[in-house]
Write a protein that holds these residues in place. Structure first.
Motif, PDB file in Angstrom:
ATOM      1  N   THR A 130       0.802  -1.224   0.000  1.00  0.00           N
ATOM      2  CA  THR A 130       0.000   0.000   0.000  1.00  0.00           C
ATOM      3  C   THR A 130       0.835   1.276   0.000  1.00  0.00           C
ATOM      4  N   HIS A 216      -9.238   1.139  -1.924  1.00  0.00           N
ATOM      5  CA  HIS A 216      -8.476   1.167  -0.680  1.00  0.00           C
ATOM      6  C   HIS A 216      -8.387   2.602  -0.174  1.00  0.00           C
ATOM      7  N   GLY A 254      -7.890   0.167   5.406  1.00  0.00           N
ATOM      8  CA  GLY A 254      -6.623   0.508   6.056  1.00  0.00           C
ATOM      9  C   GLY A 254      -6.588   0.148   7.532  1.00  0.00           C
ATOM     10  N   GLY A 256      -5.716   1.826  11.794  1.00  0.00           N
ATOM     11  CA  GLY A 256      -6.192   2.873  12.686  1.00  0.00           C
ATOM     12  C   GLY A 256      -7.234   2.416  13.687  1.00  0.00           C
ATOM     13  N   GLU A 329      -6.206  -3.296   7.556  1.00  0.00           N
ATOM     14  CA  GLU A 329      -4.736  -3.415   7.641  1.00  0.00           C
ATOM     15  C   GLU A 329      -4.272  -2.944   9.005  1.00  0.00           C
ATOM     16  N   PRO A 330      -4.642  -3.653  10.051  1.00  0.00           N
ATOM     17  CA  PRO A 330      -4.294  -3.162  11.389  1.00  0.00           C
ATOM     18  C   PRO A 330      -2.808  -3.347  11.668  1.00  0.00           C
ATOM     19  N   GLY A 331      -2.193  -2.304  12.176  1.00  0.00           N
ATOM     20  CA  GLY A 331      -0.829  -2.429  12.660  1.00  0.00           C
ATOM     21  C   GLY A 331      -0.874  -2.474  14.177  1.00  0.00           C
ATOM     22  N   ARG A 332      -1.080  -1.306  14.764  1.00  0.00           N
ATOM     23  CA  ARG A 332      -1.063  -1.171  16.218  1.00  0.00           C
ATOM     24  C   ARG A 332      -2.010  -2.145  16.921  1.00  0.00           C
ATOM     25  N   TYR A 434       4.509   0.971  17.489  1.00  0.00           N
ATOM     26  CA  TYR A 434       5.289   2.153  17.088  1.00  0.00           C
ATOM     27  C   TYR A 434       6.172   2.726  18.187  1.00  0.00           C
TER      28      TYR A 434
END
Ligand SMILES: *Cc1c(COP(=O)(O)O)cnc(C)c1O
Length: 468
Positions: A130, A216, A254, A256, A329-332, A434
């Motif tokens: 992305t 997206h 995405g 967040g 698209e989870p990161g945290r 992060y």
């Protein structure tokens, strides 16, 4: 996995270590870490001795539970959900491996993240890319793997077509178009109406070697409302794509999704009462992550899916009636509670006007929220001799070992139950998102801090492996 050792987790009743839980902003802690901290803090000291300070301790199993929580929501709401782990959130390979073991995909934004995902055993079609500025070489690697590619501009689509005219990947290329929601009109990411229309026209006329799978977007901030609005904005584009003979199947919203670090009541109280006087420089930062937002990521997703997309349908109903899958698209939120970071204290130093600073072995590059003009509003847990000198609670900020004036882990004056002293440990909870390694480097030639991944062994002990 270079070293693997076994440690029994007997509860060490006679432990010499005292564990001082902070009282102002105590972290919400995962059970596994809580057990180690309360039951066997000597283990932390042993690991720091072996691997150095600071030390990041990862619990990758927890990522699988976080993924399952999202999947359970999708089942309840009867939505087809694709999860891609936003790998940029942390450099840990053990977390990428956990994502692969959880059966989810990975969102990669560089050839290095791509290589890590493949090394972890990811099925290449579960890759999504992305990032906004992909090079030709990265494009070629993604095409060769059959990855899903989110195109960020008309120019990127044209580059892709030029590449495809030469390269002959085994399967058609797969692309998404990145939309720029109205909530982010000044953003440099994604495309506005004109460019989106142009891309759809190009795709409708493209040869069969370029497949279009959907739209997206990714928004900053943590509001479900902005995502719902962006999806509403995309609905006419789905119709338009279909009218052009294209077959969008997916809306990727995405990352967040918010997570909880702190009890919401405590957090609200803190935000109401703190002032400049609580910070070493007399300034209270303007923005914070919503550490005590009181909403878990899976509940956030559930609320989003259950909210009304139009007067007759919830988002979940609308997606399934239109034959669309949802992707996130989870990161945290996938790395929630997967890591703690341990710093060994060097010394406490008195300063002018009654201030004090705790110097630690390590730097704020390993606890980096202050570099974003904010603060990690989670207090560290102090571990050290229980029978320390009988002294009053101590207020101090925490600084790293470098010569940069700004190398502070927190500007906030943290309240310690007793004065921290050399060899004590400070443990920060929930640092995988992060906080722990985004800015790590080898300033002053200090080697990069180590990560270890721990897990339960078959014998009920704790297994430890270097995470690299
Ligand atoms: C950073 C990023 C994510 C992950 O965001 P989180 O806030 O960590 O969930 C997902 N998608 C894109 C495009 C990103 O840039």
């Amino acid at each position: 996995m270079t070293s693997r050792t076994e440690h029994p987790v007997a509860i060490d009743a006679g432990a010499a270590e005292g564990v001082f839980m902070p009282t102002e902003l105590p972290p919400l802690l995962d059970d596994e870490f809580e057990q180690i901290l309360r039951g066997n803090p000597n283990l932390l000291r042993q690991w720091v001795q072996e691997f150095g300070s600071p030390l990041h301790i990862l619990w990758p199993e927890r990522l699988k539970r976080n993924a399952q929580a999202f999947q359970a929501v999708a089942r309840r709401q009867k939505v087809e959900l694709d999860i891609f782990y936003g790998a940029k959130v942390n450099k840990s390979q053990a977390l990428v491996r956990a994502a692969v073991e959880a059966g989810i995909g990975v969102d990669v934004s560089s050839p290095y993240e791509l290589a890590d995902a493949l090394r972890a055993g990811l099925e290449p079609r579960r890759l999504v890319a992305t990032g906004p500025a992909k090079t030709a070489s990265f494009h070629r690697q993604l095409l060769a793997r059959g990855a899903l590619i989110s195109l960020d501009s008309v120019g990127e689509l044209e580059s892709m077509q030029a590449l495809l005219a030469h390269a002959r990947p085994e399967a058609p290329a797969r692309c998404l178009l990145r939309y720029r929601p109205q909530a982010a009109r000044m953003s440099r990411f994604g495309m506005g109406d004109e460019d989106l229309a142009r891309c759809l026209d190009l795709l409708a006329r493209a040869p069969r070697n370029l497949g279009f799978e959907g739209f997206h977007f990714h928004l900053s901030g943590y509001e479900a409302g902005t995502r719902l609005q962006a999806i509403k904005e995309l609905m006419p584009w789905i119709e338009r794509a279909r009218a052009l003979g294209l077959r969008p199947q997916l809306i990727d919203i995405g990352g967040g999704m918010p997570i909880e670090y702190i009890d919401p009541h405590r957090y609200a109280t803190y935000l109401k009462t703190h002032s400049g006087a609580d910070y070493r420089h007399g300034r209270r930062p303007k923005d914070f992550y919503p550490y005590g937002g009181g909403l878990a990521a899976a509940d956030w997703l559930e609320q989003l899916l259950a909210s009304a997309l139009d007067p007759k349908h919830t988002l979940a109903q609308a997606l399934s009636s239109m034959g669309l899958r949802l992707a996130i698209e989870p990161g945290r939120s996938l790395v929630d509670q997967t890591a703690i970071s341990v710093f060994r204290v060097n010394r406490l130093k008195p300063l002018a006007q009654g201030q004090q600073v705790v110097f630690v072995e390590g730097s704020s590059f390993s606890a980096c929220e202050t570099w974003f003009a904010s603060e990690y509003l989670v207090d560290p847990i102090l571990i050290g001799a229980a029978a320390a000198p009988d002294s009053p609670p101590t207020l101090a900020y925490i600084a790293g070992h470098s010569c940069l004036d700004d190398d502070v882990l927190c500007n906030r004056l943290v309240r310690f139950a007793r004065p921290p002293q050399g060899q004590d440990l400070l443990v920060y909870a929930n640092t995988a998102g992060y906080q722990m390694d985004l800015l790590e480097n080898e300033f002053h030639r200090h080697p990069s801090p180590k990560r270890i991944a721990i897990g339960r062994s078959a014998q009920g002990g704790i297994s430890v492996a270097l995470d690299n």
